[in-house]
Write an enzyme that holds these catalytic residues in place. Sequence first.
Site, PDB file in Angstrom:
ATOM      1  N   TYR A  26       0.788  -1.223   0.000  1.00  0.00           N
ATOM      2  CA  TYR A  26       0.000   0.000   0.000  1.00  0.00           C
ATOM      3  C   TYR A  26       0.829   1.287   0.000  1.00  0.00           C
ATOM      4  CZ  TYR A  26      -3.614  -3.370   1.105  1.00  0.00           C
ATOM      5  OH  TYR A  26      -4.455  -4.447   1.074  1.00  0.00           O
ATOM      6  N   HIS A 104      -8.438   2.093  -5.696  1.00  0.00           N
ATOM      7  CA  HIS A 104      -7.618   1.176  -4.905  1.00  0.00           C
ATOM      8  C   HIS A 104      -6.151   1.524  -5.104  1.00  0.00           C
ATOM      9  CE1 HIS A 104     -10.897  -1.398  -3.782  1.00  0.00           C
ATOM     10  NE2 HIS A 104     -11.314  -1.378  -5.041  1.00  0.00           N
ATOM     11  N   LEU A 105      -5.388   1.446  -4.033  1.00  0.00           N
ATOM     12  CA  LEU A 105      -3.955   1.695  -4.107  1.00  0.00           C
ATOM     13  C   LEU A 105      -3.251   0.581  -4.880  1.00  0.00           C
ATOM     14  CD1 LEU A 105      -3.628   2.779  -0.412  1.00  0.00           C
ATOM     15  CD2 LEU A 105      -3.324   4.275  -2.374  1.00  0.00           C
ATOM     16  N   SER A 106      -3.571  -0.656  -4.533  1.00  0.00           N
ATOM     17  CA  SER A 106      -3.002  -1.809  -5.228  1.00  0.00           C
ATOM     18  C   SER A 106      -3.972  -2.226  -6.332  1.00  0.00           C
ATOM     19  CB  SER A 106      -2.768  -2.963  -4.249  1.00  0.00           C
ATOM     20  OG  SER A 106      -4.005  -3.451  -3.761  1.00  0.00           O
TER      21      SER A 106
END
EC number: 4.2.1.10
Length: 146
Positions: A26, A104-106
């Site tokens: 993250y 979303h970060l990932s």
Amino acid sequence: MSELPVIFVLSGPNLNLLGTREPEIYGHDTLDDIHARLTDKAATLGLRIDCRQTNHEGALIDWLHEAHFAGAKAVLLNGGGYTHTSVAIHDAIKSIRVPVIEVHLSDPQTRESFRHLSYIGMAAAAHFAGHGADSYMLALDAAARL
């Protein structure tokens, strides 16, 4: 003078731990860091930001309804783990007239198979994932163009 259009930025469970929670996935930015960057960028786009985080599903639903009744321009929503489990959040998104952009970060599609299903994504107007904190900036740019 009228108020600037508002973008709600809603973050779900465990996102309050950004910066220390699995930074290899993250990143090192905290949620406060991301909110500060969004606020600065929003000002240059003639927008204002209302940032909120909760670990509770019902609060996210209430805030989606609030965005609708407040006449928000858009919602940037990172549902955290609720992305993959919450039909109730899916239904809330479908029930409002405010465009919701999933963030979303990932990239959930490159992670565990249980993360490949997104109930939020099924109802969202757009998706930005896998760009770390920049996923939020890309989503804000998209919201500004709505």
